[in-house]
Design a protein around this motif. Structure first.
Motif, PDB file in Angstrom:
ATOM      1  N   TRP A   1       0.829  -1.210   0.000  1.00 18.76           N
ATOM      2  CA  TRP A   1       0.000   0.000   0.000  1.00 18.76           C
ATOM      3  C   TRP A   1       0.858   1.253   0.000  1.00 18.76           C
ATOM      4  O   TRP A   1       0.608   2.190  -0.757  1.00 18.76           O
ATOM      5  CB  TRP A   1      -0.927  -0.029   1.216  1.00 18.76           C
ATOM      6  N   LEU A   2       1.900   1.256   0.828  1.00 18.37           N
ATOM      7  CA  LEU A   2       2.785   2.421   0.906  1.00 18.37           C
ATOM      8  C   LEU A   2       3.532   2.662  -0.403  1.00 18.37           C
ATOM      9  O   LEU A   2       3.723   3.812  -0.812  1.00 18.37           O
ATOM     10  CB  LEU A   2       3.794   2.240   2.038  1.00 18.37           C
ATOM     11  N   SER A   3       3.957   1.598  -1.057  1.00 18.42           N
ATOM     12  CA  SER A   3       4.717   1.751  -2.296  1.00 18.42           C
ATOM     13  C   SER A   3       3.855   2.348  -3.399  1.00 18.42           C
ATOM     14  O   SER A   3       4.321   3.184  -4.187  1.00 18.42           O
ATOM     15  CB  SER A   3       5.296   0.402  -2.736  1.00 18.42           C
ATOM     16  N   ILE A   4       2.585   1.927  -3.462  1.00 14.43           N
ATOM     17  CA  ILE A   4       1.671   2.504  -4.452  1.00 14.43           C
ATOM     18  C   ILE A   4       1.433   3.974  -4.140  1.00 14.43           C
ATOM     19  O   ILE A   4       1.451   4.826  -5.035  1.00 14.43           O
ATOM     20  CB  ILE A   4       0.341   1.722  -4.470  1.00 14.43           C
ATOM     21  N   LEU A   5       1.204   4.275  -2.873  1.00 18.47           N
ATOM     22  CA  LEU A   5       0.977   5.663  -2.463  1.00 18.47           C
ATOM     23  C   LEU A   5       2.178   6.541  -2.800  1.00 18.47           C
ATOM     24  O   LEU A   5       2.023   7.646  -3.335  1.00 18.47           O
ATOM     25  CB  LEU A   5       0.694   5.721  -0.961  1.00 18.47           C
ATOM     26  N   CYS A   6       3.378   6.052  -2.507  1.00 15.55           N
ATOM     27  CA  CYS A   6       4.586   6.847  -2.768  1.00 15.55           C
ATOM     28  C   CYS A   6       4.794   7.082  -4.259  1.00 15.55           C
ATOM     29  O   CYS A   6       5.272   8.152  -4.660  1.00 15.55           O
ATOM     30  CB  CYS A   6       5.806   6.150  -2.167  1.00 15.55           C
ATOM     31  N   SER A   7       4.439   6.115  -5.079  1.00 16.94           N
ATOM     32  CA  SER A   7       4.630   6.288  -6.529  1.00 16.94           C
ATOM     33  C   SER A   7       3.776   7.430  -7.062  1.00 16.94           C
ATOM     34  O   SER A   7       4.240   8.216  -7.898  1.00 16.94           O
ATOM     35  CB  SER A   7       4.310   4.985  -7.276  1.00 16.94           C
ATOM     36  N   ILE A   8       2.546   7.570  -6.567  1.00 16.51           N
ATOM     37  CA  ILE A   8       1.698   8.658  -7.065  1.00 16.51           C
ATOM     38  C   ILE A   8       2.045   9.985  -6.397  1.00 16.51           C
ATOM     39  O   ILE A   8       1.875  11.047  -6.993  1.00 16.51           O
ATOM     40  CB  ILE A   8       0.200   8.334  -6.903  1.00 16.51           C
ATOM     41  N   ILE A   9       2.574   9.939  -5.163  1.00 17.74           N
ATOM     42  CA  ILE A   9       3.025  11.180  -4.510  1.00 17.74           C
ATOM     43  C   ILE A   9       4.206  11.766  -5.268  1.00 17.74           C
ATOM     44  O   ILE A   9       4.275  12.981  -5.524  1.00 17.74           O
ATOM     45  CB  ILE A   9       3.384  10.926  -3.038  1.00 17.74           C
ATOM     46  N   VAL A  10       5.154  10.913  -5.640  1.00 16.11           N
ATOM     47  CA  VAL A  10       6.312  11.387  -6.408  1.00 16.11           C
ATOM     48  C   VAL A  10       5.846  11.924  -7.756  1.00 16.11           C
ATOM     49  O   VAL A  10       6.352  12.943  -8.238  1.00 16.11           O
ATOM     50  CB  VAL A  10       7.338  10.252  -6.596  1.00 16.11           C
ATOM     51  N   TYR A  11       4.881  11.256  -8.355  1.00 20.35           N
ATOM     52  CA  TYR A  11       4.323  11.743  -9.622  1.00 20.35           C
ATOM     53  C   TYR A  11       3.773  13.162  -9.450  1.00 20.35           C
ATOM     54  O   TYR A  11       3.988  14.028 -10.306  1.00 20.35           O
ATOM     55  CB  TYR A  11       3.223  10.805 -10.108  1.00 20.35           C
ATOM     56  N   LEU A  12       3.087  13.400  -8.339  1.00 19.13           N
ATOM     57  CA  LEU A  12       2.526  14.730  -8.079  1.00 19.13           C
ATOM     58  C   LEU A  12       3.622  15.784  -7.970  1.00 19.13           C
ATOM     59  O   LEU A  12       3.510  16.888  -8.507  1.00 19.13           O
ATOM     60  CB  LEU A  12       1.693  14.705  -6.805  1.00 19.13           C
ATOM     61  N   PHE A  13       4.693  15.456  -7.276  1.00 14.14           N
ATOM     62  CA  PHE A  13       5.793  16.418  -7.117  1.00 14.14           C
ATOM     63  C   PHE A  13       6.492  16.674  -8.445  1.00 14.14           C
ATOM     64  O   PHE A  13       6.845  17.824  -8.775  1.00 14.14           O
ATOM     65  CB  PHE A  13       6.807  15.887  -6.093  1.00 14.14           C
ATOM     66  N   VAL A  14       6.690  15.631  -9.214  1.00 13.18           N
ATOM     67  CA  VAL A  14       7.394  15.774 -10.494  1.00 13.18           C
ATOM     68  C   VAL A  14       6.588  16.608 -11.473  1.00 13.18           C
ATOM     69  O   VAL A  14       7.132  17.431 -12.227  1.00 13.18           O
ATOM     70  CB  VAL A  14       7.708  14.374 -11.097  1.00 13.18           C
ATOM     71  N   THR A  15       5.285  16.395 -11.479  1.00 11.89           N
ATOM     72  CA  THR A  15       4.440  17.148 -12.405  1.00 11.89           C
ATOM     73  C   THR A  15       4.093  18.551 -11.883  1.00 11.89           C
ATOM     74  O   THR A  15       3.429  19.318 -12.568  1.00 11.89           O
ATOM     75  CB  THR A  15       3.137  16.389 -12.693  1.00 11.89           C
ATOM     76  N   LYS A  16       4.546  18.847 -10.624  1.00 15.41           N
ATOM     77  CA  LYS A  16       4.403  20.192 -10.036  1.00 15.41           C
ATOM     78  C   LYS A  16       2.953  20.647 -10.009  1.00 15.41           C
ATOM     79  O   LYS A  16       2.615  21.769 -10.446  1.00 15.41           O
ATOM     80  CB  LYS A  16       5.259  21.209 -10.799  1.00 15.41           C
ATOM     81  N   LEU A  17       2.120  19.777  -9.485  1.00 16.64           N
ATOM     82  CA  LEU A  17       0.726  20.150  -9.344  1.00 16.64           C
ATOM     83  C   LEU A  17       0.564  21.165  -8.214  1.00 16.64           C
ATOM     84  O   LEU A  17       1.292  21.094  -7.233  1.00 16.64           O
ATOM     85  CB  LEU A  17      -0.130  18.913  -9.053  1.00 16.64           C
ATOM     86  N   PRO A  18      -0.409  22.103  -8.322  1.00 17.65           N
ATOM     87  CA  PRO A  18      -0.615  23.068  -7.258  1.00 17.65           C
ATOM     88  C   PRO A  18      -1.187  22.397  -6.014  1.00 17.65           C
ATOM     89  O   PRO A  18      -1.806  21.354  -6.102  1.00 17.65           O
ATOM     90  CB  PRO A  18      -1.644  24.046  -7.867  1.00 17.65           C
TER      91      PRO A  18
END
Length: 258
Positions: free
Chosen positions: A241-258
């Protein structure tokens, strides 16, 4: 398509998973709820990509089971998924699907597919990587360990993880033409690496006082095992569960979402 057709399809898949022993009864029930959440947000396309994960991961779980017999002594649960395992892999995609209804954004779809790609990458890595002839190496120390050891990697397993993430990305691109295959594959693979890292550092490992094997099980050889590493509350399901969550969190940071 009529809503009842969706419901019937979801129930049929869940029953089929139970029939072929890929799902326990509780796992089948959890699958129905995850499927319903996904179909609310992403309709039949969401169900298809969720089905691609379920079918492919179930096939690899059943593949070469005799060669995986020894590894089953090390892992907490077998190939038949219970509700906790289903939710560990499916609760985040389900939540993203529901969020997409109330907070419309094209990024929800990307994160939804990435979350499934990460789950698929980890499953393929575990099921295929364990069949390699060379012993895996622990990610933190690079020492050789037995197949099935949490936090260990092999070249075969890494290639399988990439293939698993790419498979979901390609399926997603057929369903939604604008899906970035390379991006989804990368973050899906990243999720698998997170899983390996958490498994090596945080996941609980026990040792049998009778036979001396290191295992995820709290009991072995009829006796309680002794914790030798990790945190008690962090088992393989939590790590997934944590690994899936971290993958999308990193995606959010990389794509620089507000």
């Amino acid at each position: 398509m009529n809503e009842w057709v969706y419901v019937a399809a979801i129930i049929a898949v869940a029953i089929g998973g139970w029939w072929i022993r890929s799902l326990s009864v509780s796992g089948a029930v959890a699958t129905v709820f995850v499927g319903l959440a996904v179909v609310l947000g992403f309709s039949w396309k969401g169900l298809l990509i969720l089905g691609a994960f379920f079918v492919s991961s179930s096939c690899w779980s059943q593949f070469q089971q005799k060669r995986k017999t020894k590894m089953l002594e090390k892992i907490e649960k077998g190939a038949q998924r219970d509700y906790i395992q289903v939710l560990a892999n499916g609760s985040i995609p389900a939540a993203l699907s529901l969020l997409s209804i109330y907070f419309p954004s094209p990024h929800w779809l990307d994160m939804f597919i990435i979350s499934i790609a990460a789950a698929n990458a980890d499953t393929w890595a575990s099921e295929i990587g364990s069949l390699g002839r060379r012993p895996p190496r622990l990610l933190t120390t690079w020492e050789k360990v037995e197949a099935g050891t949490s936090g260990a990697v092999t070249m075969l397993g890494t290639c399988a993880a990439l293939a698993g993430a790419f498979f979901i990305a390609v399926v997603g691109s057929f369903l939604w033409p604008n899906i970035p295959v390379v991006t989804v594959s990368f973050f899906g693979l990243l999720g698998s690496f997170f899983d390996t890292w958490f498994g090596a550092v945080w996941q609980t490992t026990y040792r049998c006082q009778i036979c001396g094997i290191d295992t995820e099980k709290k009991e072995h050889c009829g006796q309680k095992t002794v914790r030798i590493k990790g945190y008690r509350l962090i088992n393989n399901d939590v790590v997934n569960w944590l690994s899936i969550l971290c993958s999308i969190i990193v995606y959010l940071f990389v794509t620089k979402l507000p």
